[in-house]
Motif scaffolding. Structure first.
Motif, mmCIF file in Angstrom:
data_model
loop_
_atom_site.group_PDB
_atom_site.id
_atom_site.type_symbol
_atom_site.label_atom_id
_atom_site.label_comp_id
_atom_site.label_asym_id
_atom_site.label_seq_id
_atom_site.Cartn_x
_atom_site.Cartn_y
_atom_site.Cartn_z
ATOM 1 N N VAL A 1 0.981 -1.193 0.091
ATOM 2 C CA VAL A 1 -0.005 -0.039 -0.048
ATOM 3 C C VAL A 1 0.789 1.160 -0.073
ATOM 4 C CG1 VAL A 1 -1.644 1.429 1.300
ATOM 5 C CG2 VAL A 1 -2.069 -1.224 0.958
ATOM 6 N N VAL A 2 1.894 1.341 0.898
ATOM 7 C CA VAL A 2 2.594 2.465 0.873
ATOM 8 C C VAL A 2 3.711 2.572 -0.483
ATOM 9 C CG1 VAL A 2 4.864 3.309 2.234
ATOM 10 C CG2 VAL A 2 3.104 2.127 3.384
ATOM 11 N N GLU A 3 3.873 1.458 -1.275
ATOM 12 C CA GLU A 3 4.621 1.609 -2.247
ATOM 13 C C GLU A 3 3.673 2.278 -3.506
ATOM 14 O OE1 GLU A 3 5.913 -2.358 -3.474
ATOM 15 O OE2 GLU A 3 8.043 -1.846 -3.242
ATOM 16 N N ASN A 4 2.607 1.771 -3.246
ATOM 17 C CA ASN A 4 1.425 2.243 -4.347
ATOM 18 C C ASN A 4 1.298 3.777 -4.095
ATOM 19 O OD1 ASN A 4 1.290 -0.124 -5.786
ATOM 20 N ND2 ASN A 4 -0.481 -0.778 -4.471
ATOM 21 N N GLN A 5 1.088 4.033 -2.897
ATOM 22 C CA GLN A 5 0.876 5.601 -2.500
ATOM 23 C C GLN A 5 1.896 6.306 -2.926
ATOM 24 O OE1 GLN A 5 0.684 5.183 2.055
ATOM 25 N NE2 GLN A 5 -1.383 5.578 1.885
ATOM 26 N N HIS A 6 3.378 5.944 -2.745
ATOM 27 C CA HIS A 6 4.490 6.671 -3.372
ATOM 28 C C HIS A 6 4.496 6.824 -5.009
ATOM 29 C CE1 HIS A 6 6.592 7.322 0.379
ATOM 30 N NE2 HIS A 6 6.716 5.904 0.807
ATOM 31 N N GLN A 7 4.008 5.837 -5.599
ATOM 32 C CA GLN A 7 3.902 5.796 -7.163
ATOM 33 C C GLN A 7 2.860 6.819 -7.543
ATOM 34 O OE1 GLN A 7 3.390 1.792 -8.391
ATOM 35 N NE2 GLN A 7 5.397 1.209 -8.024
ATOM 36 N N LEU A 8 1.623 6.839 -6.642
ATOM 37 C CA LEU A 8 0.724 7.729 -6.947
ATOM 38 C C LEU A 8 0.928 9.154 -6.865
ATOM 39 C CD1 LEU A 8 -2.243 8.249 -7.875
ATOM 40 C CD2 LEU A 8 -2.938 7.808 -5.517
ATOM 41 N N THR A 9 1.687 9.446 -5.523
ATOM 42 C CA THR A 9 2.244 10.777 -5.221
ATOM 43 C C THR A 9 3.182 11.166 -6.333
ATOM 44 O OG1 THR A 9 1.860 10.283 -2.904
ATOM 45 C CG2 THR A 9 3.401 11.926 -3.606
ATOM 46 N N ARG A 10 3.949 10.456 -6.767
ATOM 47 C CA ARG A 10 4.920 10.939 -7.804
ATOM 48 C C ARG A 10 4.164 11.239 -9.041
ATOM 49 N NH1 ARG A 10 8.520 6.872 -5.794
ATOM 50 N NH2 ARG A 10 7.768 5.382 -7.401
ATOM 51 N N TYR A 11 3.292 10.352 -9.370
ATOM 52 C CA TYR A 11 2.336 10.434 -10.639
ATOM 53 C C TYR A 11 1.766 11.844 -10.568
ATOM 54 C CZ TYR A 11 -1.464 10.317 -13.779
ATOM 55 O OH TYR A 11 -2.449 10.427 -15.012
ATOM 56 N N LEU A 12 1.060 12.153 -9.513
ATOM 57 C CA LEU A 12 0.428 13.215 -9.231
ATOM 58 C C LEU A 12 1.320 14.594 -9.246
ATOM 59 C CD1 LEU A 12 -2.237 12.137 -6.556
ATOM 60 C CD2 LEU A 12 -2.780 12.718 -8.903
ATOM 61 N N GLU A 13 2.327 14.504 -8.558
ATOM 62 C CA GLU A 13 3.261 15.754 -8.787
ATOM 63 C C GLU A 13 3.801 15.894 -9.949
ATOM 64 O OE1 GLU A 13 5.901 15.517 -5.402
ATOM 65 O OE2 GLU A 13 4.594 15.578 -3.778
ATOM 66 N N GLU A 14 3.764 14.740 -10.833
ATOM 67 C CA GLU A 14 4.522 15.093 -12.167
ATOM 68 C C GLU A 14 3.509 15.903 -12.894
ATOM 69 O OE1 GLU A 14 5.501 11.227 -13.467
ATOM 70 O OE2 GLU A 14 7.552 11.126 -12.337
ATOM 71 N N ARG A 15 2.378 15.601 -12.797
ATOM 72 C CA ARG A 15 1.236 16.273 -13.397
ATOM 73 C C ARG A 15 0.975 17.617 -13.309
ATOM 74 N NH1 ARG A 15 -4.167 12.939 -13.829
ATOM 75 N NH2 ARG A 15 -4.344 14.801 -15.233
ATOM 76 N N LYS A 16 1.625 18.152 -12.072
ATOM 77 C CA LYS A 16 1.480 19.705 -11.649
ATOM 78 C C LYS A 16 2.080 20.579 -12.575
ATOM 79 C CE LYS A 16 0.891 19.145 -6.666
ATOM 80 N NZ LYS A 16 1.528 19.448 -5.426
#
Length: 180
Positions: free
Chosen positions: A165-180
């Motif tokens: 779950v933590v790994e997936n959260q980190h991946q989602l966070t990176r993805y969302l920050e790249e989209r900014k």
């Protein structure tokens, strides 16, 4: 902590009927599984945080200060504020305040870094080691009670799933920050 009342699904797995009822209209395509799992994870985390706070408050440490003290306990030479922050997943500013608290309690000290005199390391004191040793047994007893009835394999699987779950959260966070 408030009382909890769970039910069993057709596969004899626990679920919280109140959460299921509350999420029923919120779920897309009636997919409650991930939403219920997230709610269960939050409930378990809050319970563990409560136990940890209860155990450390009577000893004068916040859970955050305890985390730092445990990390310092694993090092003979000391750890930089930056490295403590990275390992705890918090800001250096936050760790600085926690180290200040530990210093006031004489559980840790700041020392010059041998390799770079401009840098400072935090190091556990003998009193800090004693504090940890006195805290260790009641903590182990509490965790044994929390995980009573779990097989070693189930404990390992739970750890693995939580970290996924933590790994997936980190991946989602990176993805969302790249989209900014």
């Amino acid at each position: 902590m408030k009382d909890v009342y769970f039910a069993h699904d057709p596969e004899d797995r626990l679920y919280d009927p109140r959460v299921r009822a509350a999420l029923g209209d919120f779920a897309v395509d009636d997919e409650l599984g991930p939403l219920e799992a997230a709610a269960a994870l939050r409930t378990a985390a809050r319970g563990l945080d409560w136990l940890r706070s209860h155990g450390t408050d009577s000893r004068g440490l916040s859970p955050g200060a305890l985390d730092v003290l445990i990390r310092l306990g694993g090092s003979e030479d000391g750890i930089s504020i930056k490295d403590l922050a990275a390992s705890a997943g918090v800001s250096s500013r936050n760790v600085t305040g926690l180290v200040d608290t530990l210093e006031r309690g004489e559980l840790a000290v700041r020392v010059p870094a041998p390799a770079d005199r401009r840098s400072v390391l935090a190091r556990i004191t003998p009193a800090g080691r004693t504090w940890l040793e006195e805290f260790r047994r009641p903590s182990q007893a509490a965790m044994a009670a929390v995980f009573r009835g779990f097989t070693p394999s189930e404990v390992a699987l739970l750890r693995h799933l939580c970290l996924r779950v933590v790994e997936n959260q980190h991946q989602l966070t990176r993805y969302l920050e790249e989209r900014k």
